[in-house]
Design a protein around this motif. Structure first.
Motif, PDB file in Angstrom:
ATOM      1  N   THR A  40      63.828  20.474  19.276  1.00 13.61           N
ATOM      2  CA  THR A  40      64.442  19.956  18.053  1.00 13.61           C
ATOM      3  C   THR A  40      65.947  19.984  18.178  1.00 13.61           C
ATOM      4  O   THR A  40      66.541  21.023  18.492  1.00 13.61           O
ATOM      5  CB  THR A  40      64.025  20.791  16.833  1.00 13.61           C
ATOM      6  OG1 THR A  40      62.604  20.726  16.680  1.00 13.61           O
ATOM      7  CG2 THR A  40      64.684  20.273  15.556  1.00 13.61           C
ATOM      8  N   SER A  58      69.142  19.622  15.951  1.00 15.00           N
ATOM      9  CA  SER A  58      69.560  19.650  14.551  1.00 15.00           C
ATOM     10  C   SER A  58      71.053  19.374  14.467  1.00 15.00           C
ATOM     11  O   SER A  58      71.877  20.204  14.850  1.00 15.00           O
ATOM     12  CB  SER A  58      69.240  21.016  13.942  1.00 15.00           C
ATOM     13  OG  SER A  58      69.696  21.079  12.609  1.00 15.00           O
ATOM     14  N   SER A  96      74.323  20.913   7.844  1.00 15.73           N
ATOM     15  CA  SER A  96      72.936  20.563   7.583  1.00 15.73           C
ATOM     16  C   SER A  96      72.324  21.393   6.474  1.00 15.73           C
ATOM     17  O   SER A  96      72.571  22.579   6.359  1.00 15.73           O
ATOM     18  CB  SER A  96      72.121  20.751   8.868  1.00 15.73           C
ATOM     19  OG  SER A  96      72.107  22.103   9.238  1.00 15.73           O
ATOM     20  N   PHE A 105      75.498  19.924  17.440  1.00 17.58           N
ATOM     21  CA  PHE A 105      74.127  20.205  17.053  1.00 17.58           C
ATOM     22  C   PHE A 105      73.635  21.481  17.720  1.00 17.58           C
ATOM     23  O   PHE A 105      74.264  22.014  18.641  1.00 17.58           O
ATOM     24  CB  PHE A 105      73.203  19.038  17.420  1.00 17.58           C
ATOM     25  CG  PHE A 105      73.252  18.652  18.878  1.00 17.58           C
ATOM     26  CD1 PHE A 105      72.428  19.253  19.811  1.00 17.58           C
ATOM     27  CD2 PHE A 105      74.140  17.679  19.316  1.00 17.58           C
ATOM     28  CE1 PHE A 105      72.476  18.898  21.148  1.00 17.58           C
ATOM     29  CE2 PHE A 105      74.206  17.311  20.647  1.00 17.58           C
ATOM     30  CZ  PHE A 105      73.369  17.926  21.566  1.00 17.58           C
ATOM     31  N   VAL A 120      66.901  13.035  18.603  1.00 24.77           N
ATOM     32  CA  VAL A 120      67.324  12.890  17.217  1.00 24.77           C
ATOM     33  C   VAL A 120      68.093  11.589  17.084  1.00 24.77           C
ATOM     34  O   VAL A 120      68.698  11.105  18.055  1.00 24.77           O
ATOM     35  CB  VAL A 120      68.197  14.094  16.778  1.00 24.77           C
ATOM     36  CG1 VAL A 120      69.537  14.104  17.513  1.00 24.77           C
ATOM     37  CG2 VAL A 120      68.407  14.104  15.268  1.00 24.77           C
ATOM     38  N   GLN A 129      74.617  19.226  13.135  1.00 24.77           N
ATOM     39  CA  GLN A 129      75.407  19.976  12.179  1.00 24.77           C
ATOM     40  C   GLN A 129      76.635  19.193  11.701  1.00 24.77           C
ATOM     41  O   GLN A 129      77.091  19.356  10.580  1.00 24.77           O
ATOM     42  CB  GLN A 129      75.891  21.293  12.810  1.00 24.77           C
ATOM     43  CG  GLN A 129      74.805  22.078  13.525  1.00 24.77           C
ATOM     44  CD  GLN A 129      73.740  22.576  12.591  1.00 24.77           C
ATOM     45  OE1 GLN A 129      74.009  23.368  11.706  1.00 24.77           O
ATOM     46  NE2 GLN A 129      72.520  22.084  12.761  1.00 24.77           N
ATOM     47  N   ASN A 169      71.584  27.479   8.365  1.00 22.78           N
ATOM     48  CA  ASN A 169      72.459  28.044   9.386  1.00 22.78           C
ATOM     49  C   ASN A 169      72.495  29.571   9.346  1.00 22.78           C
ATOM     50  O   ASN A 169      73.327  30.192   9.997  1.00 22.78           O
ATOM     51  CB  ASN A 169      73.876  27.483   9.241  1.00 22.78           C
ATOM     52  CG  ASN A 169      73.990  26.089   9.824  1.00 22.78           C
ATOM     53  OD1 ASN A 169      73.018  25.530  10.301  1.00 22.78           O
ATOM     54  ND2 ASN A 169      75.177  25.524   9.788  1.00 22.78           N
ATOM     55  N   SER A 229      66.736  20.085   6.190  1.00 18.04           N
ATOM     56  CA  SER A 229      65.933  19.455   7.231  1.00 18.04           C
ATOM     57  C   SER A 229      66.179  20.136   8.557  1.00 18.04           C
ATOM     58  O   SER A 229      67.301  20.507   8.870  1.00 18.04           O
ATOM     59  CB  SER A 229      66.279  17.973   7.345  1.00 18.04           C
ATOM     60  OG  SER A 229      65.712  17.412   8.509  1.00 18.04           O
ATOM     61  N   ASP A 230      65.108  20.268   9.364  1.00 16.07           N
ATOM     62  CA  ASP A 230      65.257  20.850  10.691  1.00 16.07           C
ATOM     63  C   ASP A 230      66.169  20.003  11.569  1.00 16.07           C
ATOM     64  O   ASP A 230      66.741  20.492  12.542  1.00 16.07           O
ATOM     65  CB  ASP A 230      63.893  20.996  11.351  1.00 16.07           C
ATOM     66  CG  ASP A 230      63.063  22.111  10.738  1.00 16.07           C
ATOM     67  OD1 ASP A 230      63.653  22.948  10.029  1.00 16.07           O
ATOM     68  OD2 ASP A 230      61.845  22.137  10.960  1.00 16.07           O
ATOM     69  N   LEU A 231      66.281  18.703  11.248  1.00 16.08           N
ATOM     70  CA  LEU A 231      67.131  17.811  12.027  1.00 16.08           C
ATOM     71  C   LEU A 231      68.557  17.755  11.499  1.00 16.08           C
ATOM     72  O   LEU A 231      69.381  17.008  12.033  1.00 16.08           O
ATOM     73  CB  LEU A 231      66.524  16.398  12.039  1.00 16.08           C
ATOM     74  CG  LEU A 231      65.130  16.275  12.659  1.00 16.08           C
ATOM     75  CD1 LEU A 231      64.639  14.837  12.557  1.00 16.08           C
ATOM     76  CD2 LEU A 231      65.131  16.743  14.102  1.00 16.08           C
ATOM     77  N   GLY A 232      68.862  18.546  10.467  1.00 13.99           N
ATOM     78  CA  GLY A 232      70.214  18.543   9.925  1.00 13.99           C
ATOM     79  C   GLY A 232      70.569  17.183   9.370  1.00 13.99           C
ATOM     80  O   GLY A 232      69.849  16.616   8.547  1.00 13.99           O
TER      81      GLY A 232
END
Length: 363
Positions: free
Chosen positions: A55, A57, A32, A73, A349, A59, A266, A35-38
């Protein structure tokens, strides 16, 4: 990459619900960034899941024939604090195929959903960076050594694992980040290196704090890039201790803060400050994940312990979630949404996967 992803998986402090088989993998690897969501995105409004307090995220994600979907994630709350210890029954799966107006909920039991351990797709590294300028060496060295040993004991697992390592660096006024102990999984080796610190270790009494921030970030970035080249996802925690402000003026405050701001998502940053001469505002900006301050050297071990808890929690907030999808070859690309609930909080997500080659069963 396929050979690595076919390996048995290991993830620290998570529960293995059952082991999964190995089949040909169709892998999509892209750690990722930005973005916080990867790799993920916000969920479709048609799901009407409500406001998110957690959240997820993403990966990495990949599929394994005959029908397994794997999502790697990390989970955090709205303040960025990690959420460890989740189990498969806290997740809900939603899928949307080409003929679906919205998402359909998939039974986690029928889909054989699990949190699986992983050994070969995730490495977690901790960089402990110590200020050994003259003020520390002359007044609080023994307390710092005791606190650092406690930090190592708290962060490093009792049983050595290749996926969890730590390195120790130190700085003074020189334009150099000195290596005290290279990256290792050995708790004993790290403690021995701390015990070996003497009050004559430094040749420059000044403090190059900003240089230490910049150089430690570069080392963490290299670790993550090296793991990426080996088809492994890397995460790093930088923990910086100081008892003062930058005195060397080799680098600017802006250069250090920009380095932190633009670093990989990360990389987590923690700072520990001691005494009345620190700049708490600067240390809070550097330690964007968390910062703690000790009023005197007697409080130093407690502050190190507080940070060690957060570092460990973060390492344990990465999950490999797997389930057997009912989608089949003709479905092509499908939307996937994963929701997690924990203590009255929820988050979700959305991502995509391709069901090409999927058949019945899931090893």
């Amino acid at each position: 990459m396929n050979k690595i992803l076919k390996s048995s998986f290991y993830l620290i402090a998570l529960f293995t619900l059952f082991s999964c088989g190995n089949a040909e993998n169709d892998v999509f690897f892209n750690p990722s960034t930005g973005s916080d969501l990867g790799q993920g995105s916000t969920v479709d409004p048609c799901l009407d899941l409500g406001t998110s307090q957690l959240t997820l995220s993403i990966q990495d994600q990949f599929t394994t024939l005959p029908g397994k979907v794997s999502i790697f994630f990390k989970v955090s709350d709205t303040e960025g604090s990690p959420v460890p210890g989740l189990t498969a029954n806290q997740f809900t799966i939603y899928e949307q195929g080409r003929n679906d107006d919205c998402f359909n909920k998939i039974s986690t039991s029928e889909a054989q959903a699990r949190i699986s351990p992983n050994a070969q797709i995730f490495n977690n590294s901790t960089l402990l960076v110590l200020d050994l300028s003259n003020s520390v060496l002359s007044s609080s060295l023994q307390e710092l050594k005791t606190a650092s040993v406690s930090f190592v004991n708290n962060v490093m697992p009792e049983v050595e694992t290749a996926s969890n390592k730590m390195a120790i660096y130190w700085f003074d006024g020189e334009d150099q980040l000195h290596l005290l102990n290279d990256l290792t999984a050995s708790k004993e080796e790290l403690i021995a290196s701390i015990d070996g610190i003497t009050d004559d270790i430094s040749n420059d009494p000044s403090t190059d704090l900003y240089g230490a921030v910049i150089k430690s970030t570069e080392k963490a970035e290299k670790l993550i890039n090296d793991t990426k080249n080996n088809d492994i996802i890397g995460a790093a925690s930088i923990v910086i201790f100081t008892d003062g402000t930058d005195q060397a003026s080799r680098y600017t405050e802006k250069a250090a803060l920009d380095k932190v701001k633009n670093a990989s998502l990360n990389i987590s940053y923690f700072t520990i400050g001691l005494g009345s001469e620190i700049d708490t505002e600067v240390l809070t900006s550097i330690g964007k994940t968390s910062s703690v301050f000790a009023g005197n050297k007697a409080e130093l071990e407690t502050t190190f312990n507080n940070i060690s808890y957060l570092v460990s929690q973060r390492a344990n907030s990465f999950y490999l979630f797997e389930y057997c999808s009912p989608k089949r070859d003709g479905s092509g690309e499908n939307n996937l949404a994963i929701q997690v609930t924990s203590g009255g909080l929820q988050g979700a997500v959305q991502t995509k996967f391709n069901a090409k080659g999927f058949t019945g069963g899931c090893e």
